[in-house]
Design an enzyme around this catalytic site. Structure first.
Site, PDB file in Angstrom:
ATOM      1  N   ILE A   1      13.600 -31.869 -27.594  1.00  0.00           N
ATOM      2  CA  ILE A   1      12.271 -31.271 -27.630  1.00  0.00           C
ATOM      3  C   ILE A   1      12.112 -30.423 -28.888  1.00  0.00           C
ATOM      4  O   ILE A   1      12.981 -29.606 -29.201  1.00  0.00           O
ATOM      5  CB  ILE A   1      12.051 -30.368 -26.391  1.00  0.00           C
ATOM      6  CG1 ILE A   1      12.300 -31.161 -25.102  1.00  0.00           C
ATOM      7  CG2 ILE A   1      10.649 -29.748 -26.404  1.00  0.00           C
ATOM      8  CD1 ILE A   1      12.442 -30.289 -23.869  1.00  0.00           C
ATOM      9  N   CYS A   2      10.988 -30.609 -29.571  1.00  0.00           N
ATOM     10  CA  CYS A   2      10.656 -29.766 -30.720  1.00  0.00           C
ATOM     11  C   CYS A   2       9.659 -28.714 -30.237  1.00  0.00           C
ATOM     12  O   CYS A   2       8.478 -29.001 -30.067  1.00  0.00           O
ATOM     13  CB  CYS A   2      10.061 -30.610 -31.848  1.00  0.00           C
ATOM     14  SG  CYS A   2       9.654 -29.639 -33.310  1.00  0.00           S
ATOM     15  N   LEU A   3      10.162 -27.524 -29.981  1.00  0.00           N
ATOM     16  CA  LEU A   3       9.341 -26.419 -29.491  1.00  0.00           C
ATOM     17  C   LEU A   3       9.871 -25.145 -30.128  1.00  0.00           C
ATOM     18  O   LEU A   3      11.064 -24.832 -30.002  1.00  0.00           O
ATOM     19  CB  LEU A   3       9.413 -26.343 -27.957  1.00  0.00           C
ATOM     20  CG  LEU A   3       8.586 -25.260 -27.278  1.00  0.00           C
ATOM     21  CD1 LEU A   3       7.091 -25.410 -27.561  1.00  0.00           C
ATOM     22  CD2 LEU A   3       8.844 -25.263 -25.780  1.00  0.00           C
TER      23      LEU A   3
ATOM     24  N   ASN B   1       6.257 -34.543 -29.431  1.00  0.00           N
ATOM     25  CA  ASN B   1       7.291 -33.558 -29.711  1.00  0.00           C
ATOM     26  C   ASN B   1       8.578 -33.775 -28.914  1.00  0.00           C
ATOM     27  O   ASN B   1       9.391 -32.863 -28.769  1.00  0.00           O
ATOM     28  CB  ASN B   1       6.750 -32.143 -29.471  1.00  0.00           C
ATOM     29  CG  ASN B   1       5.523 -31.862 -30.311  1.00  0.00           C
ATOM     30  OD1 ASN B   1       4.454 -31.626 -29.778  1.00  0.00           O
ATOM     31  ND2 ASN B   1       5.655 -31.928 -31.625  1.00  0.00           N
TER      32      ASN B   1
END
Length: 194
Positions: free
Chosen positions: A129-131, A122
């Site tokens: 960041i993929c959050l 991620n």
């Protein structure tokens, strides 16, 4: 005597339109007028909130393997640190992150990015960041400590359904190869920082 045709009389569409007597020709239609300047943002309340978050983080964050401090004079730009959790592929590694708080904080999330090289499903190679809590699941109840702990948790439990790094996602289930790549990129990034 010469007779000339009056093209305007014969072809009304060729005639120039009459001048608009109600509005000057330089006027902008109402839909195209620029909006008034936005209301000034109260940076004092945002600064106060960030000061409180900083104090709370200093009192408890280090024990949890996360920390953050303002980077320079601005309270709106921080440098954070996340320690890899015990028993994870990231154990023993310490990651540096940048946090940029918008003037609309806490109603808008900060921009958070890995500054250290991080091989993770991620996290892309630019450190993005993929959050979900940094995007569409953001809540003004979250604070810097929550963000750092969520990213620390993400290191251990990636969302393989929404990878930014497809290679890391494919390698994730092969723990030994994944650990080797994590360490290879981490230490290569450290060498570049020196």
């Amino acid at each position: 005597m010469e007779v000339r045709s009056n093209s305007a009389a014969e072809n009304p569409s060729a005639a120039s339109p009459p001048p608009n007597r109600h509005r000057p020709s330089s006027a902008v239609p109402p839909s195209k007028k620029p909006l008034g300047s936005p209301q000034p943002v109260d940076t004092t309340s945002v600064s106060q909130r960030l000061q409180k978050e900083l104090m709370a983080l200093m009192m408890s964050g280090g024990d949890l393997g996360v920390s953050a401090f303002p980077d320079g004079e601005s309270i709106f730009t921080w440098i954070g640190t996340i320690e890899g959790g015990k028993g994870t592929l990231y154990e023993g590694l310490s990651y540096k992150l940048s946090l940029r708080f918008p003037l609309e904080y806490p109603f808008k999330p900060p921009q958070v990015k890995f500054e250290s090289m991080c091989f993770h499903p991620n996290v892309d190679h630019f450190g993005n960041i993929c959050l979900d809590i940094l995007q569409d699941k953001w809540s003004s109840a979250y604070d810097c400590r929550t963000i750092l702990l969520s990213i620390q948790s993400l290191l251990e439990e990636p969302n393989l359904e929404s990878p930014l790094n497809n290679y890391a996602a494919a390698l994730w289930n092969d723990k030994e190869d994944c650990r080797r790549m994590i360490h290879k990129q981490y230490f290569a990034g450290e060498a570049l920082e020196r």
